[in-house]
Design a protein around this motif. Structure first.
Motif, PDB file in Angstrom:
ATOM      1  N   LEU A   1     -12.112  13.407   6.207  1.00  0.00           N
ATOM      2  CA  LEU A   1     -13.120  13.442   5.149  1.00  0.00           C
ATOM      3  C   LEU A   1     -13.443  12.066   4.570  1.00  0.00           C
ATOM      4  CD1 LEU A   1     -12.193  16.643   3.085  1.00  0.00           C
ATOM      5  CD2 LEU A   1     -14.189  16.280   4.548  1.00  0.00           C
ATOM      6  N   VAL A   2     -12.425  11.232   4.397  1.00  0.00           N
ATOM      7  CA  VAL A   2     -12.643   9.940   3.735  1.00  0.00           C
ATOM      8  C   VAL A   2     -13.692   9.087   4.452  1.00  0.00           C
ATOM      9  CG1 VAL A   2     -11.570   7.719   3.187  1.00  0.00           C
ATOM     10  CG2 VAL A   2     -10.448   9.836   2.520  1.00  0.00           C
ATOM     11  N   PRO A   3     -13.614   8.892   5.771  1.00  0.00           N
ATOM     12  CA  PRO A   3     -14.655   8.096   6.440  1.00  0.00           C
ATOM     13  C   PRO A   3     -16.052   8.695   6.299  1.00  0.00           C
ATOM     14  CG  PRO A   3     -12.737   8.322   7.854  1.00  0.00           C
ATOM     15  CD  PRO A   3     -12.545   9.273   6.719  1.00  0.00           C
ATOM     16  N   ILE A   4     -16.135  10.024   6.312  1.00  0.00           N
ATOM     17  CA  ILE A   4     -17.439  10.672   6.167  1.00  0.00           C
ATOM     18  C   ILE A   4     -18.028  10.383   4.789  1.00  0.00           C
ATOM     19  CG2 ILE A   4     -18.627  12.900   6.047  1.00  0.00           C
ATOM     20  CD1 ILE A   4     -16.621  13.955   8.102  1.00  0.00           C
ATOM     21  N   VAL A   5     -17.207  10.546   3.760  1.00  0.00           N
ATOM     22  CA  VAL A   5     -17.680  10.301   2.393  1.00  0.00           C
ATOM     23  C   VAL A   5     -18.036   8.826   2.209  1.00  0.00           C
ATOM     24  CG1 VAL A   5     -17.067  10.408  -0.048  1.00  0.00           C
ATOM     25  CG2 VAL A   5     -16.328  12.226   1.501  1.00  0.00           C
ATOM     26  N   LYS A   6     -17.253   7.944   2.798  1.00  0.00           N
ATOM     27  CA  LYS A   6     -17.546   6.511   2.686  1.00  0.00           C
ATOM     28  C   LYS A   6     -18.896   6.176   3.313  1.00  0.00           C
ATOM     29  CE  LYS A   6     -12.831   4.681   2.449  1.00  0.00           C
ATOM     30  NZ  LYS A   6     -11.779   3.878   3.123  1.00  0.00           N
ATOM     31  N   ARG A   7     -19.162   6.754   4.472  1.00  0.00           N
ATOM     32  CA  ARG A   7     -20.439   6.475   5.138  1.00  0.00           C
ATOM     33  C   ARG A   7     -21.618   6.990   4.316  1.00  0.00           C
ATOM     34  NH1 ARG A   7     -17.379   8.079   9.819  1.00  0.00           N
ATOM     35  NH2 ARG A   7     -16.907   6.269  11.133  1.00  0.00           N
ATOM     36  N   LEU A   8     -21.411   8.098   3.619  1.00  0.00           N
ATOM     37  CA  LEU A   8     -22.485   8.660   2.803  1.00  0.00           C
ATOM     38  C   LEU A   8     -22.683   7.857   1.517  1.00  0.00           C
ATOM     39  CD1 LEU A   8     -21.714  12.477   3.193  1.00  0.00           C
ATOM     40  CD2 LEU A   8     -23.597  11.203   4.239  1.00  0.00           C
ATOM     41  N   VAL A   9     -21.598   7.596   0.818  1.00  0.00           N
ATOM     42  CA  VAL A   9     -21.690   6.890  -0.464  1.00  0.00           C
ATOM     43  C   VAL A   9     -22.066   5.422  -0.266  1.00  0.00           C
ATOM     44  CG1 VAL A   9     -20.412   6.199  -2.531  1.00  0.00           C
ATOM     45  CG2 VAL A   9     -20.043   8.461  -1.537  1.00  0.00           C
ATOM     46  N   LEU A  10     -21.527   4.812   0.784  1.00  0.00           N
ATOM     47  CA  LEU A  10     -21.789   3.392   1.049  1.00  0.00           C
ATOM     48  C   LEU A  10     -22.719   3.234   2.249  1.00  0.00           C
ATOM     49  CD1 LEU A  10     -18.150   2.048   0.545  1.00  0.00           C
ATOM     50  CD2 LEU A  10     -20.014   2.095  -1.116  1.00  0.00           C
ATOM     51  N   SER A  11     -23.735   4.049   2.284  1.00  0.00           N
ATOM     52  CA  SER A  11     -24.691   3.992   3.391  1.00  0.00           C
ATOM     53  C   SER A  11     -25.398   2.636   3.434  1.00  0.00           C
ATOM     54  CB  SER A  11     -25.730   5.110   3.242  1.00  0.00           C
ATOM     55  OG  SER A  11     -26.443   4.966   2.033  1.00  0.00           O
ATOM     56  N   ARG A  12     -25.780   2.241   4.623  1.00  0.00           N
ATOM     57  CA  ARG A  12     -26.459   0.966   4.895  1.00  0.00           C
ATOM     58  C   ARG A  12     -25.563  -0.252   4.624  1.00  0.00           C
ATOM     59  NH1 ARG A  12     -32.258   1.231   2.055  1.00  0.00           N
ATOM     60  NH2 ARG A  12     -30.950   1.822   0.289  1.00  0.00           N
ATOM     61  N   ILE A  13     -24.257  -0.016   4.531  1.00  0.00           N
ATOM     62  CA  ILE A  13     -23.301  -1.118   4.400  1.00  0.00           C
ATOM     63  C   ILE A  13     -22.361  -1.073   5.594  1.00  0.00           C
ATOM     64  CG2 ILE A  13     -21.407  -2.097   3.041  1.00  0.00           C
ATOM     65  CD1 ILE A  13     -22.677  -0.945   0.553  1.00  0.00           C
ATOM     66  N   ASN A  14     -22.274  -2.163   6.309  1.00  0.00           N
ATOM     67  CA  ASN A  14     -21.368  -2.252   7.448  1.00  0.00           C
ATOM     68  C   ASN A  14     -19.961  -2.533   6.912  1.00  0.00           C
ATOM     69  OD1 ASN A  14     -19.829  -3.059   9.704  1.00  0.00           O
ATOM     70  ND2 ASN A  14     -21.660  -3.765  10.786  1.00  0.00           N
ATOM     71  N   LEU A  15     -19.165  -1.483   6.799  1.00  0.00           N
ATOM     72  CA  LEU A  15     -17.853  -1.616   6.169  1.00  0.00           C
ATOM     73  C   LEU A  15     -16.921  -2.519   6.969  1.00  0.00           C
ATOM     74  CD1 LEU A  15     -17.312   2.081   5.012  1.00  0.00           C
ATOM     75  CD2 LEU A  15     -18.236   0.160   3.710  1.00  0.00           C
ATOM     76  N   THR A  16     -16.997  -2.427   8.281  1.00  0.00           N
ATOM     77  CA  THR A  16     -16.149  -3.280   9.117  1.00  0.00           C
ATOM     78  C   THR A  16     -16.491  -4.748   8.913  1.00  0.00           C
ATOM     79  OG1 THR A  16     -15.897  -1.557  10.795  1.00  0.00           O
ATOM     80  CG2 THR A  16     -15.460  -3.821  11.480  1.00  0.00           C
ATOM     81  N   GLU A  17     -17.769  -5.044   8.899  1.00  0.00           N
ATOM     82  CA  GLU A  17     -18.207  -6.426   8.714  1.00  0.00           C
ATOM     83  C   GLU A  17     -17.824  -6.949   7.328  1.00  0.00           C
ATOM     84  OE1 GLU A  17     -19.810 -10.137   9.316  1.00  0.00           O
ATOM     85  OE2 GLU A  17     -19.448  -8.556  10.799  1.00  0.00           O
ATOM     86  N   GLU A  18     -18.083  -6.135   6.308  1.00  0.00           N
ATOM     87  CA  GLU A  18     -17.852  -6.585   4.933  1.00  0.00           C
ATOM     88  C   GLU A  18     -16.369  -6.762   4.616  1.00  0.00           C
ATOM     89  OE1 GLU A  18     -20.043  -7.581   2.747  1.00  0.00           O
ATOM     90  OE2 GLU A  18     -21.723  -7.160   4.096  1.00  0.00           O
ATOM     91  N   VAL A  19     -15.553  -5.798   5.010  1.00  0.00           N
ATOM     92  CA  VAL A  19     -14.134  -5.836   4.639  1.00  0.00           C
ATOM     93  C   VAL A  19     -13.301  -6.604   5.656  1.00  0.00           C
ATOM     94  CG1 VAL A  19     -12.073  -4.437   4.196  1.00  0.00           C
ATOM     95  CG2 VAL A  19     -14.297  -3.696   3.329  1.00  0.00           C
ATOM     96  N   ASP A  20     -13.451  -6.264   6.935  1.00  0.00           N
ATOM     97  CA  ASP A  20     -12.599  -6.862   7.960  1.00  0.00           C
ATOM     98  C   ASP A  20     -12.948  -8.317   8.253  1.00  0.00           C
ATOM     99  OD1 ASP A  20     -11.728  -4.298   7.983  1.00  0.00           O
ATOM    100  OD2 ASP A  20     -12.269  -3.853  10.052  1.00  0.00           O
ATOM    101  N   HIS A  21     -14.245  -8.644   8.210  1.00  0.00           N
ATOM    102  CA  HIS A  21     -14.666  -9.985   8.606  1.00  0.00           C
ATOM    103  C   HIS A  21     -15.007 -10.890   7.426  1.00  0.00           C
ATOM    104  CE1 HIS A  21     -16.021  -7.834  12.554  1.00  0.00           C
ATOM    105  NE2 HIS A  21     -14.716  -8.003  12.487  1.00  0.00           N
TER     106      HIS A  21
END
Length: 300
Positions: free
Chosen positions: A254-274
């Motif tokens: 559930l967590v990844p699904i909710v993250k993609r919905l709430v933080l849509s149009r944000i590349n989470l891998t790019e923002e956090v990992d890189h």
């Protein structure tokens, strides 16, 4: 004010219990500070006030909060018949909390993050390592508290329930770490999660801390969902394992699904990992907790 006066007049015993619990809690919190320094082989005053070691402060804060969480499990239960019984019970639970926090740290260091020398990194000021360390003990404390509320009385069966919950929690926290490591490696062309944390990737640590604490919150639902049988040790343990795996799996999906919905149009891998974006990582942390709290409420 009048209601307070009536309470004092009619419940003097409870006021005495309250005073005992508060005094013992303060003493144990004070002890945790100095014991943490002994365990780490450092002077807490020097680390906090002279060296301004933020990482040590974060790690110690996690320990204090974890101990307080464990003690609320004892306070929330039935109070002792006498002041002496209450004092003994609180002291025993607090001491158990101290020991399990230490054992949990050792277990987490050895099995969850074996590639990181936590003590060295925290002494060197690695905030990411300290955040994960604090999150792990808080998650463990949440589950220990749940077992205290789930079990009853101050007897051998209660201690067995606490130890059982503790062992299961450590196993599930290690499993969650392995899953997150695999996800990180897959998203980052084979890069290693533990190496990134050791290198000081604070944003990644914040995200992972959210998963750890969320796991702790989710597993507390077992205390409401499962029925406690004092002598059915295997049945109790099996129930916690099955419930824990089921709830953790649900959380992980559930967590990844909710993250993609709430933080849509944000590349989470790019923002956090890189890019090491702590702001986005903080949002991921909170979303993990939000999902866990909702799941926990559904189990109440």
């Amino acid at each position: 004010m009048e209601q307070l006066q009536q309470f004092i007049n009619h419940q003097p015993h409870l006021l005495g219990i309250l005073a005992i619990d508060i005094v013992i809690a303060i003493v144990l919190l004070l002890a945790m500070r100095f014991i943490s320094g002994l365990w780490a082989g450092v002077d807490t005053t020097n680390e906090l006030a002279q060296k301004d070691n933020f990482a040590f402060g974060i790690s110690l804060a996690g320990s204090l909060l974890a101990l307080a969480i464990v003690m609320t499990g004892a306070i929330s239960g039935e109070s002792g018949v006498t002041f002496a019984q209450e004092a003994i019970g609180m002291t025993i639970y607090g001491t158990i909390g101290l020991l399990l926090i230490k054992i949990g740290r050792i277990a987490h260091d050895k099995w969850a993050l074996p590639g990181i020398d936590k003590a060295v990194h925290i002494e060197q000021g690695n905030i990411g390592v300290a955040i994960i360390d604090a999150a792990a003990v808080i998650a463990t404390a949440l589950i220990i508290r749940a077992t205290l509320l789930w079990a009853h009385d101050l007897d051998l069966n209660t201690f067995i329930a606490i130890i059982t919950g503790f062992i299961i929690s450590q196993g599930l926290l290690v499993l969650m770490t392995r899953l997150r490591e695999r996800a990180y490696k897959k998203a980052n062309q084979g890069a290693l999660f533990q190496e990134a944390i050791a290198a000081g990737q604070t944003a990644l640590a914040i995200r992972h801390a959210g998963f750890l604490i969320a796991t702790g919150f989710t597993l507390t639902g077992a205390s409401n969902f499962l029925e406690y049988h004092p002598n059915a040790y295997v049945e109790n343990a099996l129930g916690w394992v099955l419930f824990g795996v089921a709830m953790m799996s649900l959380l992980y999906v559930l967590v990844p699904i909710v993250k993609r919905l709430v933080l849509s149009r944000i590349n989470l891998t790019e923002e956090v990992d890189h890019q090491h974006n702590i702001g986005v990582a903080a949002l991921e942390f909170v979303i993990s907790l939000c999902v866990a709290l909702i799941l926990m409420a559904l189990m109440a």
